[in-house]
Design a protein around this motif. Structure first.
Motif, mmCIF file in Angstrom:
data_model
loop_
_atom_site.group_PDB
_atom_site.id
_atom_site.type_symbol
_atom_site.label_atom_id
_atom_site.label_comp_id
_atom_site.label_asym_id
_atom_site.label_seq_id
_atom_site.Cartn_x
_atom_site.Cartn_y
_atom_site.Cartn_z
ATOM 1 N N UNK A 337 12.763 -35.473 25.014
ATOM 2 C CA UNK A 337 12.990 -34.173 24.359
ATOM 3 C C UNK A 337 12.547 -33.028 25.261
ATOM 4 N N UNK A 338 11.405 -33.223 25.931
ATOM 5 C CA UNK A 338 10.936 -32.187 26.858
ATOM 6 C C UNK A 338 11.958 -31.958 27.967
ATOM 7 N N UNK A 339 12.557 -33.052 28.438
ATOM 8 C CA UNK A 339 13.573 -32.922 29.485
ATOM 9 C C UNK A 339 14.808 -32.192 28.957
ATOM 10 N N UNK A 340 15.198 -32.480 27.700
ATOM 11 C CA UNK A 340 16.368 -31.787 27.128
ATOM 12 C C UNK A 340 16.104 -30.298 26.995
ATOM 13 N N UNK A 341 14.909 -29.959 26.518
ATOM 14 C CA UNK A 341 14.577 -28.538 26.362
ATOM 15 C C UNK A 341 14.559 -27.844 27.719
ATOM 16 N N UNK A 342 14.001 -28.531 28.738
ATOM 17 C CA UNK A 342 13.986 -27.941 30.080
ATOM 18 C C UNK A 342 15.407 -27.724 30.583
ATOM 19 N N UNK A 343 16.295 -28.678 30.327
ATOM 20 C CA UNK A 343 17.687 -28.545 30.754
ATOM 21 C C UNK A 343 18.369 -27.407 30.022
ATOM 22 N N UNK A 344 18.113 -27.300 28.720
ATOM 23 C CA UNK A 344 18.716 -26.209 27.954
ATOM 24 C C UNK A 344 18.239 -24.856 28.465
ATOM 25 N N UNK A 345 16.967 -24.809 28.914
ATOM 26 C CA UNK A 345 16.466 -23.559 29.482
ATOM 27 C C UNK A 345 17.243 -23.165 30.730
ATOM 28 N N UNK A 346 17.595 -24.169 31.537
ATOM 29 C CA UNK A 346 18.376 -23.891 32.738
ATOM 30 C C UNK A 346 19.801 -23.467 32.396
ATOM 31 N N UNK A 347 20.263 -23.854 31.187
ATOM 32 C CA UNK A 347 21.632 -23.514 30.770
ATOM 33 C C UNK A 347 21.654 -22.328 29.818
ATOM 34 N N UNK A 348 20.585 -21.535 29.838
ATOM 35 C CA UNK A 348 20.476 -20.433 28.871
ATOM 36 C C UNK A 348 21.665 -19.491 28.935
ATOM 37 N N UNK A 349 22.102 -19.143 30.136
ATOM 38 C CA UNK A 349 23.222 -18.189 30.245
ATOM 39 C C UNK A 349 24.512 -18.803 29.706
ATOM 40 N N UNK A 350 24.699 -20.093 29.969
ATOM 41 C CA UNK A 350 25.906 -20.757 29.479
ATOM 42 C C UNK A 350 25.875 -20.858 27.959
ATOM 43 N N UNK A 351 24.701 -21.155 27.399
ATOM 44 C CA UNK A 351 24.573 -21.264 25.946
ATOM 45 C C UNK A 351 24.802 -19.897 25.298
ATOM 46 N N UNK A 352 24.187 -18.865 25.912
ATOM 47 C CA UNK A 352 24.357 -17.513 25.363
ATOM 48 C C UNK A 352 25.824 -17.109 25.363
ATOM 49 N N UNK A 353 26.514 -17.427 26.444
ATOM 50 C CA UNK A 353 27.935 -17.082 26.526
ATOM 51 C C UNK A 353 28.727 -17.826 25.460
ATOM 52 N N UNK A 354 28.422 -19.114 25.270
ATOM 53 C CA UNK A 354 29.180 -19.896 24.302
ATOM 54 C C UNK A 354 28.957 -19.383 22.889
ATOM 55 N N UNK A 355 27.720 -18.982 22.590
ATOM 56 C CA UNK A 355 27.444 -18.457 21.248
ATOM 57 C C UNK A 355 28.065 -17.074 21.079
ATOM 58 N N UNK A 356 28.044 -16.303 22.148
ATOM 59 C CA UNK A 356 28.564 -14.932 22.057
ATOM 60 C C UNK A 356 30.058 -14.901 21.778
ATOM 61 N N UNK A 357 30.774 -15.917 22.232
ATOM 62 C CA UNK A 357 32.224 -15.911 22.025
ATOM 63 C C UNK A 357 32.605 -15.867 20.546
ATOM 64 N N UNK A 358 32.142 -16.788 19.704
ATOM 65 C CA UNK A 358 32.498 -16.689 18.284
ATOM 66 C C UNK A 358 31.889 -15.470 17.605
ATOM 67 N N UNK A 359 30.679 -15.051 18.070
ATOM 68 C CA UNK A 359 30.080 -13.854 17.460
ATOM 69 C C UNK A 359 30.919 -12.616 17.755
ATOM 70 N N UNK A 360 31.418 -12.510 18.990
ATOM 71 C CA UNK A 360 32.274 -11.362 19.344
ATOM 72 C C UNK A 360 33.561 -11.392 18.529
ATOM 73 N N UNK A 361 34.125 -12.587 18.330
ATOM 74 C CA UNK A 361 35.350 -12.698 17.531
ATOM 75 C C UNK A 361 35.080 -12.309 16.087
ATOM 76 N N UNK A 362 33.927 -12.705 15.563
ATOM 77 C CA UNK A 362 33.574 -12.336 14.185
ATOM 78 C C UNK A 362 33.480 -10.816 14.061
ATOM 79 N N UNK A 363 32.783 -10.193 15.012
ATOM 80 C CA UNK A 363 32.621 -8.730 14.960
ATOM 81 C C UNK A 363 33.967 -8.024 15.058
ATOM 82 N N UNK A 364 34.806 -8.460 15.990
ATOM 83 C CA UNK A 364 36.100 -7.804 16.177
ATOM 84 C C UNK A 364 36.966 -7.956 14.930
ATOM 85 N N UNK A 365 37.061 -9.142 14.370
ATOM 86 C CA UNK A 365 37.901 -9.385 13.190
ATOM 87 C C UNK A 365 37.348 -8.664 11.965
ATOM 88 N N UNK A 366 36.021 -8.562 11.870
ATOM 89 C CA UNK A 366 35.428 -7.834 10.742
ATOM 90 C C UNK A 366 35.767 -6.352 10.818
#
Length: 565
Positions: A337-366
């Motif tokens: 689990x510690x290794x997974x969390x460390x890996x996710x930390x390294x992928x923070x920008x990729x995760x943020x981008x992936x989450x931002x995509x549906x959030x941006x679509x929600x905001x635009x459609x709203x």
């Protein structure tokens, strides 16, 4: 005639029978018997007359059988008896000794009763009887006397010899066996399961071949067997394991052995019925003082010509070992689990981008939906369409969050049938943005005929993500970067995953260390990613290897066994 003393026998004095007795001995000993399958002895009973008179008068003391035979002395024996019963030193050691010194103990009662019946002249009493003997099969013993020699009895035994070794050799062998049993470092009990043999014969005669199914349909049989199968001996470690005061407390029905694990009793019966030689499993055991222990049971079943009344059960207390293994698994899970969390930390920008995509679509459609509602004549059909898009984007965002939580969360491994290709596709979702943002060319070749594997989805995703992140880090700042991920069948029917890149590769001196815990060549690396990958794959029955490609770049290969029926 006076019998030889022990000292005279030890000094090698030869017995001298009256010459007139020799024909008589031959007549009595072998009357109606094959001389090769019979043995005779001559006993002096003068020392037992007083006890015989007491018994005849109705005074039968406790232990009279042993006392009578202790008072009866050996005068002579033939060669057959000598071979079957004689100790080292032969006839000279036996002559003058009490009968109990060499006569098999299991037939003492019959011999004593026959001698008493003959000398007390009990009317109608048998002078020939069957005996149970560890030396002879289908044994019959005959007693007779000669009026001319009232202090002598003639004893003949007929039957085939069970074992070519003498009773003394058998006794010595059994004593060595018992000594070995009692000094072995495991808890051992000896069980007599011969009572089950007629039950098995009846089941086979009734056409039962699957005794496991029969036991499920007749649940009373295992309980019956636990009552009729008996423990006959136990060593000191068994006494200690069960919390007993002495070995005698363990002697009796085996019910207490399986009281905490009734299903184990079924499997023990099944293995015996099927003619298996051994059975081993982990079971629960309740001790006499109420403790519940985890033990490894190992059974060795006898097969002819071995003694069929000896089934050997060995118990090894593995309670602490299993507890340690549980703790170790918990540590490994936390480590992963510690290794997974460390890996996710390294992928923070990729995760943020992936989450931002549906959030941006929600905001635009709203916002668009609000504009349509703000018109003098709201377009409800359009608003409904936009609302559905918002809902879809929200679900997408939720799935992303759940996927991240699944990777970061604490959970016990859950092995299910998996499509490795699907695992790869899910893992790529974590890194696809970083791959695109860095301009890395990604090649994905998935074998659609890949066999399914048994594994934990999150753990196998972690393996794929770690390998891809390693490639991303190796390719940092390099032009014309490439990553290729492929799946295929291995040479053993399993699934294979390969990840390769065109980076600098792995230093030759580091190739043998890349899977060591906390080994890293990165300045800010933890060195746990590949070590965790190796432990995960080992737990799945698979493996991982690392190499350098001839054209440059690192090459990692993962193998997983297929699901077997």
């Amino acid at each position: 005639m006076e019998p030889l003393s022990h000292q005279e026998a030890a000094d090698g004095a030869d017995p001298e029978l009256p010459p007139a007795l020799l024909p008589r001995i031959g007549d009595v000993a072998h009357a109606g018997m094959d001389e090769e399958s019979s043995a005779w002895s001559v006993f002096d009973i003068s020392g037992a007359r007083g006890l015989i008179a007491r018994i005849a008068a109705g005074d039968m003391p406790d232990g009279w059988t042993r006392a009578l035979l202790d008072a009866v002395r050996v005068v002579d024996i033939d060669d057959n008896a000598l071979r079957a019963l004689g100790p080292i030193g032969g006839r000279r050691r036996m002559v003058g000794a009490p009968v109990t010194v060499y006569w098999p103990a299991e037939s003492w009662p019959v011999l004593a009763e026959l001698i008493f019946a003959e000398l007390a002249d009990i009317p109608g009493a048998a002078r020939t009887r069957k005996i149970v003997s560890s030396v002879f099969n289908d044994a019959t013993v005959n007693i007779s006397t000669d009026p001319a020699h009232p202090d002598l009895v003639f004893v003949s035994v007929g039957g085939s010899v069970t074992d070519k070794r003498s009773l003394w050799s058998l006794r010595a062998s059994e004593e060595r066996y018992r000594t070995l049993i009692h000094h072995l470092p495991w808890a051992l009990v000896l069980v007599d399961s011969t009572a089950m043999l007629p039950i098995f014969d009846e089941l086979r005669a009734a056409g039962v071949s699957d005794v496991g199914a029969h036991l499920d349909a007749h649940p009373g049989l295992p309980f019956e067997s636990r009552a009729i199968v008996r423990v006959t001996d136990a060593n000191r470690n068994a006494v200690e394991l069960f919390g007993a005061g002495c070995a005698d407390q363990l002697i009796g029905p085996v019910d207490y052995l399986f009281a905490a694990s009734p299903d184990t009793a079924k499997r023990v019966i099944t293995a015996h019925f099927d003619g298996r030689r051994n059975l081993t499993e982990i079971m629960k055991l309740r001790t006499f003082d109420g403790r519940l222990r985890d033990v490894q049971l190992s059974i060795t079943y006898p097969t002819p010509p071995e003694r069929l009344d000896v089934t050997l059960l060995m118990f090894e207390d593995v309670t602490e070992r299993l507890q340690t293994e549980v703790q170790l698994r918990q540590l490994q899970e936390e480590y992963a689990r510690a290794a997974r969390i460390a890996t996710l930390g390294e992928l923070a920008s990729s995760i943020a981008h992936e989450v931002n995509q549906p959030l941006a679509a929600i905001a635009m459609n709203a916002e668009t939906s609000l504009r349509w509602l703000a018109r003098d004549e709201p377009n409800l059909a359009k608003v409904e369409q936009l609302t559905k898009r918002i809902a879809d984007s929200a679900r997408h965002a939720s799935e992303i969050v759940q996927r991240i939580r699944g990777m970061a969360g604490r959970h016990a491994p859950n092995r299910t049938a998996l499509d490795l290709n699907r695992v790869v596709e899910e893992a790529l979702m974590f890194v696809c943005h970083d791959i695109e943002a860095r301009g890395i060319q990604l090649g994905v070749k998935l074998d659609i005929g890949l066999p399914r594997v048994l594994g934990d989805r999150v753990q196998l995703q972690q393996v794929v993500v770690n390998l891809l992140v390693n490639s991303l880090q190796a390719l940092a700042g390099r032009p014309h970067s490439q990553i290729e991920i492929t799946t295929s069948r291995d040479g053993f029917g399993g699934a294979r995953l390969s990840v390769r890149d065109n980076g600098p590769g792995i230093a030759a001196e580091d190739l043998h260390r890349v899977f060591e815990g906390f080994f890293t060549t990165k300045q800010d690396g933890m060195g746990i990613g590949l070590a965790v990958c190796q432990s995960i794959l080992a737990a799945h029955g698979g493996g991982i290897s690392a190499a350098n490609q001839a054209q440059g770049g690192a090459f990692f290969q993962v193998t997983l066994p297929p699901i077997t029926d």
